[in-house]
Design a protein around this motif. Structure first.
Motif, PDB file in Angstrom:
ATOM      1  N   ARG A 155      10.054  47.663  28.166  1.00 15.84           N
ATOM      2  CA  ARG A 155      10.898  48.694  28.763  1.00 15.84           C
ATOM      3  C   ARG A 155      10.625  50.054  28.121  1.00 15.84           C
ATOM      4  NH1 ARG A 155      16.662  45.414  28.407  1.00 15.84           N
ATOM      5  NH2 ARG A 155      16.284  43.912  30.089  1.00 15.84           N
ATOM      6  N   ALA A 156      10.383  50.040  26.812  1.00 14.63           N
ATOM      7  CA  ALA A 156      10.125  51.301  26.100  1.00 14.63           C
ATOM      8  C   ALA A 156       8.847  51.956  26.601  1.00 14.63           C
ATOM      9  CB  ALA A 156      10.033  51.040  24.599  1.00 14.63           C
ATOM     10  N   LEU A 157       7.801  51.158  26.822  1.00 16.82           N
ATOM     11  CA  LEU A 157       6.552  51.714  27.325  1.00 16.82           C
ATOM     12  C   LEU A 157       6.737  52.243  28.742  1.00 16.82           C
ATOM     13  CD1 LEU A 157       3.571  52.336  27.110  1.00 16.82           C
ATOM     14  CD2 LEU A 157       3.072  49.928  27.646  1.00 16.82           C
ATOM     15  N   ALA A 158       7.474  51.493  29.571  1.00 24.29           N
ATOM     16  CA  ALA A 158       7.727  51.948  30.937  1.00 24.29           C
ATOM     17  C   ALA A 158       8.479  53.278  30.942  1.00 24.29           C
ATOM     18  CB  ALA A 158       8.521  50.897  31.703  1.00 24.29           C
ATOM     19  N   ALA A 159       9.314  53.494  29.931  1.00 19.51           N
ATOM     20  CA  ALA A 159      10.127  54.714  29.884  1.00 19.51           C
ATOM     21  C   ALA A 159       9.331  55.946  29.477  1.00 19.51           C
ATOM     22  CB  ALA A 159      11.300  54.516  28.917  1.00 19.51           C
ATOM     23  N   VAL A 160       8.303  55.762  28.635  1.00 19.43           N
ATOM     24  CA  VAL A 160       7.593  56.949  28.119  1.00 19.43           C
ATOM     25  C   VAL A 160       6.186  57.113  28.674  1.00 19.43           C
ATOM     26  CG1 VAL A 160       8.916  56.921  25.980  1.00 19.43           C
ATOM     27  CG2 VAL A 160       6.715  55.735  26.070  1.00 19.43           C
ATOM     28  N   ALA A 161       5.625  56.075  29.284  1.00 14.39           N
ATOM     29  CA  ALA A 161       4.250  56.178  29.789  1.00 14.39           C
ATOM     30  C   ALA A 161       4.169  57.206  30.912  1.00 14.39           C
ATOM     31  CB  ALA A 161       3.760  54.824  30.290  1.00 14.39           C
ATOM     32  N   ARG A 162       3.143  58.045  30.851  1.00 18.62           N
ATOM     33  CA  ARG A 162       2.954  59.091  31.856  1.00 18.62           C
ATOM     34  C   ARG A 162       2.058  58.640  33.004  1.00 18.62           C
ATOM     35  NH1 ARG A 162       0.656  62.892  27.359  1.00 18.62           N
ATOM     36  NH2 ARG A 162      -0.152  60.803  26.907  1.00 18.62           N
ATOM     37  N   GLY A 163       1.335  57.561  32.806  1.00 22.31           N
ATOM     38  CA  GLY A 163       0.440  57.081  33.843  1.00 22.31           C
ATOM     39  C   GLY A 163      -0.391  55.920  33.332  1.00 22.31           C
ATOM     40  N   PRO A 164      -1.341  55.442  34.135  1.00 24.24           N
ATOM     41  CA  PRO A 164      -2.155  54.290  33.765  1.00 24.24           C
ATOM     42  C   PRO A 164      -2.852  54.440  32.422  1.00 24.24           C
ATOM     43  CG  PRO A 164      -2.496  54.853  36.065  1.00 24.24           C
ATOM     44  CD  PRO A 164      -1.672  55.958  35.478  1.00 24.24           C
ATOM     45  N   GLU A 165      -3.267  55.660  32.069  1.00 29.71           N
ATOM     46  CA  GLU A 165      -4.024  55.851  30.831  1.00 29.71           C
ATOM     47  C   GLU A 165      -3.193  55.467  29.600  1.00 29.71           C
ATOM     48  OE1 GLU A 165      -1.714  59.470  31.839  1.00 29.71           O
ATOM     49  OE2 GLU A 165      -3.149  58.217  32.956  1.00 29.71           O
ATOM     50  N   LEU A 195      11.446  47.705  34.573  1.00 26.91           N
ATOM     51  CA  LEU A 195       9.985  47.602  34.561  1.00 26.91           C
ATOM     52  C   LEU A 195       9.362  48.066  35.871  1.00 26.91           C
ATOM     53  CD1 LEU A 195       9.645  44.151  32.757  1.00 26.91           C
ATOM     54  CD2 LEU A 195       9.487  46.438  31.759  1.00 26.91           C
ATOM     55  N   ASP A 196      10.137  48.689  36.723  1.00 33.08           N
ATOM     56  CA  ASP A 196       9.589  49.216  37.971  1.00 33.08           C
ATOM     57  C   ASP A 196       8.489  50.239  37.658  1.00 33.08           C
ATOM     58  OD1 ASP A 196       9.377  49.474  40.721  1.00 33.08           O
ATOM     59  OD2 ASP A 196      10.865  51.073  40.814  1.00 33.08           O
ATOM     60  N   GLY A 197       7.367  50.140  38.350  1.00 34.77           N
ATOM     61  CA  GLY A 197       6.258  51.067  38.125  1.00 34.77           C
ATOM     62  C   GLY A 197       5.399  50.723  36.933  1.00 34.77           C
ATOM     63  N   TYR A 198       5.497  49.470  36.442  1.00 32.96           N
ATOM     64  CA  TYR A 198       4.701  49.090  35.275  1.00 32.96           C
ATOM     65  C   TYR A 198       3.214  49.155  35.598  1.00 32.96           C
ATOM     66  CZ  TYR A 198       4.615  47.198  30.562  1.00 32.96           C
ATOM     67  OH  TYR A 198       4.462  47.056  29.205  1.00 32.96           O
ATOM     68  N   TRP A 199       2.419  49.396  34.596  1.00 30.04           N
ATOM     69  CA  TRP A 199       0.977  49.657  34.675  1.00 30.04           C
ATOM     70  C   TRP A 199       0.699  51.023  35.285  1.00 30.04           C
ATOM     71  CZ3 TRP A 199      -1.047  46.691  31.318  1.00 30.04           C
ATOM     72  CH2 TRP A 199      -0.580  45.381  31.150  1.00 30.04           C
ATOM     73  N   GLY A 200       1.748  51.857  35.364  1.00 30.98           N
ATOM     74  CA  GLY A 200       1.528  53.242  35.727  1.00 30.98           C
ATOM     75  C   GLY A 200       1.694  53.585  37.172  1.00 30.98           C
ATOM     76  N   SER A 201       2.159  52.624  37.991  1.00 30.78           N
ATOM     77  CA  SER A 201       2.313  52.933  39.407  1.00 30.78           C
ATOM     78  C   SER A 201       3.270  51.945  40.061  1.00 30.78           C
ATOM     79  CB  SER A 201       0.974  52.884  40.131  1.00 30.78           C
ATOM     80  OG  SER A 201       1.133  53.131  41.514  1.00 30.78           O
ATOM     81  N   ALA A 202       4.095  52.450  40.980  1.00 27.00           N
ATOM     82  CA  ALA A 202       4.943  51.578  41.791  1.00 27.00           C
ATOM     83  C   ALA A 202       4.145  50.933  42.922  1.00 27.00           C
ATOM     84  CB  ALA A 202       6.109  52.377  42.376  1.00 27.00           C
ATOM     85  N   ASP A 203       2.941  51.428  43.167  1.00 25.56           N
ATOM     86  CA  ASP A 203       2.025  50.830  44.140  1.00 25.56           C
ATOM     87  C   ASP A 203       1.361  49.632  43.465  1.00 25.56           C
ATOM     88  OD1 ASP A 203      -0.416  50.176  45.491  1.00 25.56           O
ATOM     89  OD2 ASP A 203      -0.321  52.099  46.524  1.00 25.56           O
ATOM     90  N   LEU A 204       1.660  48.426  43.941  1.00 23.30           N
ATOM     91  CA  LEU A 204       1.151  47.230  43.267  1.00 23.30           C
ATOM     92  C   LEU A 204      -0.368  47.128  43.311  1.00 23.30           C
ATOM     93  CD1 LEU A 204       3.784  44.504  44.229  1.00 23.30           C
ATOM     94  CD2 LEU A 204       3.537  45.753  42.074  1.00 23.30           C
ATOM     95  N   ASP A 205      -0.991  47.662  44.335  1.00 18.91           N
ATOM     96  CA  ASP A 205      -2.452  47.637  44.376  1.00 18.91           C
ATOM     97  C   ASP A 205      -3.029  48.496  43.256  1.00 18.91           C
ATOM     98  OD1 ASP A 205      -2.515  45.961  46.575  1.00 18.91           O
ATOM     99  OD2 ASP A 205      -2.550  47.618  48.014  1.00 18.91           O
TER     100      ASP A 205
END
Length: 385
Positions: A155-165, A195-205
């Motif tokens: 959850r912490a990473l999801a909160a501060v991550a700016r994008g996939p990088e 955890l919505d938008g995890y891995w940097g995008s809400a687009d699952l693809d």
């Protein structure tokens, strides 16, 4: 003898419990699939606690349940969301659970993998460095016990991550440090809305491409992936793109029979919360699959899907309540109390349907005990006939 059960409309109807359970003894080690049950924790019902206070765990009953799973040949996935991680079980409790369960696994020769997260961070972190540090602390503890690490979604990473990088940065850092190959866990927002938008995008693809990039850059450090998106098609497509030697562990509690059975192009192993109440039956079904009998495997597990979909119905994150409820009915614990008071998170009709479905499958070792306990719960809610 019949029992009066409330339906979804609030009407009582008669149900006749089955008289005999399935006879499922421990058998040979599982061969064709690696199978973990994500196990629940048993609360201490006599502890003077509050919903937002530290968890009080009945360690004897909690470890006894893990021995039950190991006795049937299943691995234990410890300190995961099934153990109410982040929903009543804090990091201090999870750390103690990991240490005790890993020691028990060594004593009995059981397979164990433990969740590594960042839940010691009680506020939104200032930056990625805090997230990396929290992950490192937990990874060191898990590897220090000799257990396999499961890198859980944060959850912490999801909160501060700016994008996939940022995900590539944090996960790459951790995988380079890991002493042994880990399991990467992709937990969907139906299990944890944070955890919505995890891995940097809400687009699952798009998220899938980032997830695969992490694996492709460190295939020697990834034993497998656990996918909990409740989307069988997406899981199959994802597992077909994994590097050779990287396993897919299904976390799909809606479609697990077909995913474990697989097809001509591959199959999924399993790391499932539903295998907590289904443990002996699931292990028996995999032994049938070990003999090459896919139809027999499906005949055993397909009828369990209705129960699983019921327990995991929206809001899915409260499936733990049904899992613990069934453990109480099955005699694995003496009470229906949960850490954080989560036993109140489902309705009486929900419990009644869970009881009926589980009883119909023969999951209760002592059907008479399960019926008596169900009647206790009904009486607590005012059903006296």
């Amino acid at each position: 003898m019949t029992i009066q059960l409330p339906d979804s409309a609030g009407e009582l109807r008669a149900y006749e419990p089955r008289a005999t359970p399935l006879a499922l003894d421990a058998g040979a080690p599982l061969a064709s699939r690696v199978v973990f049950s994500a196990a629940h924790v048993v609360a201490d019902p006599f502890a003077d606690t509050s919903p937002d206070g530290p968890a009080a765990v009945d360690w004897d009953a909690t470890l006894a349940f893990r021995r039950h799973l190991w006795s049937h040949g299943l691995g234990v996935a410890e300190a995961m969301d099934t153990a109410q991680r982040g929903m009543g079980l804090d990091w201090a409790g999870a750390a103690e659970l990991i240490k005790r369960s890993a020691a028990e696994a060594r004593a009995v020769g059981g397979r164990i993998a433990c969740g590594v997260g960042t839940d010691q961070l009680t506020a939104v972190p200032k930056d990625l460095a805090e997230v990396r540090s929290a992950y490192e602390e937990q990874l060191a503890l898990v590897e220090g016990t000799g257990a396999q690490a499961i890198l859980m979604a944060s959850r912490a990473l999801a909160a501060v991550a700016r994008g996939p990088e940022d995900y590539l940065d944090v996960y790459g850092h951790l995988l380079r440090q890991a002493a042994e190959p880990v399991v990467l866990h992709w937990l969907g927002p139906m299990f944890d809305p944070a955890l919505d938008g995890y891995w940097g995008s809400a687009d699952l693809d798009a998220a899938t491409e980032t997830f695969l990039e992490v694996i492709a850059e460190h295939p020697d450090k990834v034993d497998g992936i656990k996918v909990s998106l409740l989307d069988a098609r997406r899981e199959v497509e994802l597992r077909r793109r994994l590097p050779k030697g990287v396993r897919c562990y299904t976390g799909d509690d809606f479609n697990y029979p077909e995913l474990i059975a697989g097809d001509a192009r591959g199959f999924s192993h399993a790391l499932l919360g539903i295998f907590d109440p289904l443990g002996p039956l699931a292990a028996h079904a995999v032994r049938v699959l070990d003999q090459g009998d896919t139809d027999g495997f499906r005949a055993l597990l397909d009828p369990t899907v209705e129960l699983s979909r019921h327990l995991f119905q929206a809001p899915t994150r409260f499936y733990k309540t049904g899992v613990v409820f069934l453990a109480w009915l099955a005699g694995h614990q003496d009470h229906f109390a949960m850490v954080g008071g989560l036993q109140s998170s489902r309705s009486l009709p929900h419990f009644a349907k869970a009881y009926e479905l589980a009883d119909g499958l023969g999951l209760f070792p002592d059907p008479g005990l399960a019926e008596a306990r169900m009647k206790q719960l009904l009486a607590l809610y005012g059903v006296t006939r």
